[in-house]
Design an enzyme around this catalytic site. Structure first.
Site, PDB file in Angstrom:
ATOM      1  N   LYS A  80     -16.316  12.100   1.514  1.00 45.73           N
ATOM      2  CA  LYS A  80     -15.058  12.813   0.606  1.00 45.73           C
ATOM      3  C   LYS A  80     -16.088  13.395  -0.189  1.00 45.73           C
ATOM      4  O   LYS A  80     -16.661  12.535  -0.876  1.00 45.73           O
ATOM      5  CB  LYS A  80     -14.095  11.594   0.516  1.00 45.73           C
ATOM      6  CG  LYS A  80     -13.495  10.651   1.206  1.00 45.73           C
ATOM      7  CD  LYS A  80     -12.694   9.429   0.426  1.00 45.73           C
ATOM      8  CE  LYS A  80     -11.477   8.878   0.984  1.00 45.73           C
ATOM      9  NZ  LYS A  80     -10.775   7.779   0.773  1.00 45.73           N
TER      10      LYS A  80
ATOM     11  N   ASP B 255      -1.488   3.348  -6.163  1.00 36.44           N
ATOM     12  CA  ASP B 255      -1.122   4.199  -5.027  1.00 36.44           C
ATOM     13  C   ASP B 255      -0.881   3.295  -3.508  1.00 36.44           C
ATOM     14  O   ASP B 255      -1.447   3.901  -2.330  1.00 36.44           O
ATOM     15  CB  ASP B 255      -1.996   5.215  -5.186  1.00 36.44           C
ATOM     16  CG  ASP B 255      -1.071   6.463  -4.754  1.00 36.44           C
ATOM     17  OD1 ASP B 255       0.239   6.150  -4.564  1.00 36.44           O
ATOM     18  OD2 ASP B 255      -2.106   7.712  -4.326  1.00 36.44           O
TER      19      ASP B 255
END
Length: 286
Positions: free
Chosen positions: A46, A139
Site C-alpha cells: 500500500k 471501519d
C-alpha cells in the site's frame, strides 16, 4: 465527493523495484494498493497518500504489529523516508488470496447457519484479539474482511483503528465520524471518541451478520439523502424486528442480532468471544 488516491502500476513498480507487481487492487482516498510478489511470496503493498496523517498511519502499523492472530492481517514491512526531495511512504501486509466478504455474500446470498458459523465464529475470534489489545477497528465492513481460498475470514485495513490506551490524535468530531456510515454504531454517528470502544465494532458486526442472514441492511433501504435520515436509520429505527425475514430466523440467531444491534452500548454483548461461542452453538443447515 471523496477523491481516490491513484498510482499507476508502472509508477509503483519503479518506486519499489524489489517487488514484482501482479495487479492493482481497489484504491481508496488513503492509499493505492497492489498485489505484489517477492521471492515467490505474495503481499499487499500500500502506497500511502500524501494527504494522510503520518501519525494516523503509524497508529495503523502499531495496531497491527501488536497482533498475531490468524483472522487479522499481519504487517510485514513499513517505511517512511525522505531523500532528495522525494518521500517513500508505504506499508506491506500479508496478502489474503480470495475475495472480499462483500463479494462472498453477493455470490452466496443468504447464508445458512453452517455458513454463518464458518465465517462469523472465526471473525469473532479476530475481533476479540483486537479488543484484548485495546484496539477498535472503527471501519468494520464486508470490504474490510477478506475470505481466503479455504473460507477463512481475515480482518484487514486498520487505517481508522483507535488504540484505547493511546492519547487521541484527532479532533473529537472527526474521531467519532471516521468510518463508513452504513456500518456506524449510534455512538459513532452522534458521539465523541470517548464513546468508542470494542462494542462499537460489535454493532458493525451485527449489521454485517444481519446482511448475511437476511440479505439486506437492518435499517437502510436506500442511501440516505440527509444526515437526519441517516440519524433516524442508525440511532432510532428498529424496524428490522418486524421484518418477516428476520422473524423467520433461528431463535438463537435472532437473539444475537438483537443484542448486537442494540442502540445503547451497555446492552450489547460484552465481548466478541461471547458472541462467537453462541454462534458456534447454532444448529446445522437451514
Amino acid at each position: 465527493m471523496i477523491t481516490v488516491f491513484q498510482v499507476s502500476i508502472d509508477d509503483a513498480s519503479q518506486q519499489h523495484p524489489d517487488y514484482e507487481f501482479v495487479t492493482a487492487l481497489t484504491p481508496s482516498a488513503q492509499k493505492a494498493a497492489f498485489h505484489v510478489k517477492r521471492n515467490d511470496d505474495d503481499f499487499c503493498l500500500k502506497i500511502i497518500a500524501p494527504t494522510q496523517s503520518l501519525e494516523r498511519v503509524q497508529r495503523e502499523v502499531l495496531a497491527m504489529q501488536t497482533l498475531n492472530h490468524p483472522n487479522v492481517a499481519r504487517v510485514v514491512e513499513y517505511e517512511y523516508s525522505a531523500r532528495g526531495g522525494k518521500t517513500r511512504h508505504y506499508l506491506v501486509e500479508e496478502f489474503v488470496a480470495g475475495s472480499d466478504l462483500s463479494h462472498y455474500l453477493a455470490a452466496h446470498g443468504k447464508l445458512s447457519l453452517q455458513q454463518i458459523k464458518d465465517i462469523f465464529v472465526p471473525l469473532c475470534g479476530g475481533l476479540n484479539a483486537l479488543a484484548e489489545n485495546n484496539i477498535v477497528h472503527r471501519d468494520l465492513k464486508p470490504s474490510n474482511v477478506r475470505v481466503d481460498n479455504t473460507g477463512k475470514p481475515v480482518i484487514i485495513d486498520f487505517g481508522l483503528a483507535r488504540l484505547l490506551d493511546m492519547e487521541s490524535l484527532t479532533a473529537t468530531v472527526e474521531g467519532a465520524m471516521l468510518g463508513t456510515p452504513k456500518y456506524f454504531a449510534p455512538e459513532q454517528l452522534r458521539g465523541t471518541k470517548r464513546d468508542i470502544d470494542p462494542r462499537t465494532d460489535l454493532y458493525a458486526l451485527g449489521v454485517i451478520l444481519y446482511e448475511a442472514a437476511v440479505g439486506k441492511h437492518p435499517s437502510l433501504t436506500d442511501s440516505p439523502k440527509t444526515f437526519d435520515e441517516l440519524d433516524e436509520a442508525i440511532c432510532t429505527s428498529e424496524d428490522f424486528k418486524s421484518d418477516p425475514d428476520y422473524l423467520g430466523l433461528d431463535p438463537t440467531l435472532k437473539l444475537v442480532l438483537q443484542r448486537l444491534l442494540e442502540k445503547e452500548r451497555g446492552r450489547r454483548p460484552t465481548s466478541a468471544a461471547m458472541v462467537g461461542t453462541i454462534l458456534n452453538g447454532l444448529g446445522g443447515q437451514q
